[in-house]
Enzyme design. Sequence first.
Site, PDB file in Angstrom:
ATOM      1  N   ASP A  11      36.143  21.409  38.692  1.00 48.23           N
ATOM      2  CA  ASP A  11      36.664  22.155  39.832  1.00 48.23           C
ATOM      3  C   ASP A  11      36.541  21.276  41.073  1.00 48.23           C
ATOM      4  O   ASP A  11      35.444  20.808  41.406  1.00 48.23           O
ATOM      5  CB  ASP A  11      35.866  23.446  40.047  1.00 48.23           C
ATOM      6  CG  ASP A  11      36.203  24.495  39.006  1.00 48.23           C
ATOM      7  OD1 ASP A  11      37.193  24.309  38.277  1.00 48.23           O
ATOM      8  OD2 ASP A  11      35.480  25.503  38.915  1.00 48.23           O
ATOM      9  N   ASP A 130      44.201  34.020  32.993  1.00 53.54           N
ATOM     10  CA  ASP A 130      42.868  34.585  33.206  1.00 53.54           C
ATOM     11  C   ASP A 130      42.932  36.046  32.784  1.00 53.54           C
ATOM     12  O   ASP A 130      43.661  36.834  33.391  1.00 53.54           O
ATOM     13  CB  ASP A 130      42.467  34.484  34.683  1.00 53.54           C
ATOM     14  CG  ASP A 130      42.376  33.039  35.159  1.00 53.54           C
ATOM     15  OD1 ASP A 130      42.094  32.167  34.316  1.00 53.54           O
ATOM     16  OD2 ASP A 130      42.574  32.787  36.361  1.00 53.54           O
TER      17      ASP A 130
END
Length: 255
Positions: A11, A130
């Site tokens: 990330d 997601d």
Amino acid sequence: MFKVRVIPCLDVKDGRVVKGINFVDLRDAGDPVEAAIAYDAAGADELTFLDITATHENRGIMLDVVRRTAEACFMPLTVGGGVRTVDDIKTLLRSGADKVSINSAAVARREFVKEAAEKFGEQCIVVAIDAKRVPGKDRWEIFTHGGRKGTGIDAIDYAQEVVSLGAGEILLTSMDRDGTRQGFDIPLTSAIADSVPVPVIASGGVGNLDHLVEGIAKGHATAVLAASIFHFGEFTIRQAKEHMVRSGLPMRLDP
């Protein structure tokens, strides 16, 4: 049979790794390019960068990270986060990304997947999903905007739709399992993997090496993505692959 892939995920925010990395040999644990080079040397099959930079102005920083990584690393690179237009994809591919992952923009406008696949080829278009289990039901709902916004869209229906439009791969994250270290959501992973003809990358919940095996053997994924078990030096890529080979999975093992 295809070789199973092990994919670390970084990330990145404003050009820095945010979840932190604890590699022994890294000079700068916050530099994504340093981390990528270490993973490349360790034998990672691919690397995924997720740009979680909030502002569009800082996009140039991420492009520089992608450029420097592509110059230094041999492994394929997937980049996602904030990809909203065909031009965004073009810029990332030109900067050295091999594949581009799209998430919220695909939910908002499905045709975006088709346009991207027709222009750049299905092989480099990844749709990130997601998903969260609907309480009390055997189904999962799609969430967008970093998992903050429910859509009411069924995850299996959506996966089938984006694949029919040209998605060449699905990056599937279980929001129920993400960060828990309890293992992948196997019912979710297998439900999606069994419903589409393209590779599915399982993500969310890895806490040990057995979880990686389960994602493939029970979840029917073709690749597994993990972050913290690798970032903090708990396990190496090689340890993960050797464990998976011992479990009977076909892996690419460097000499």
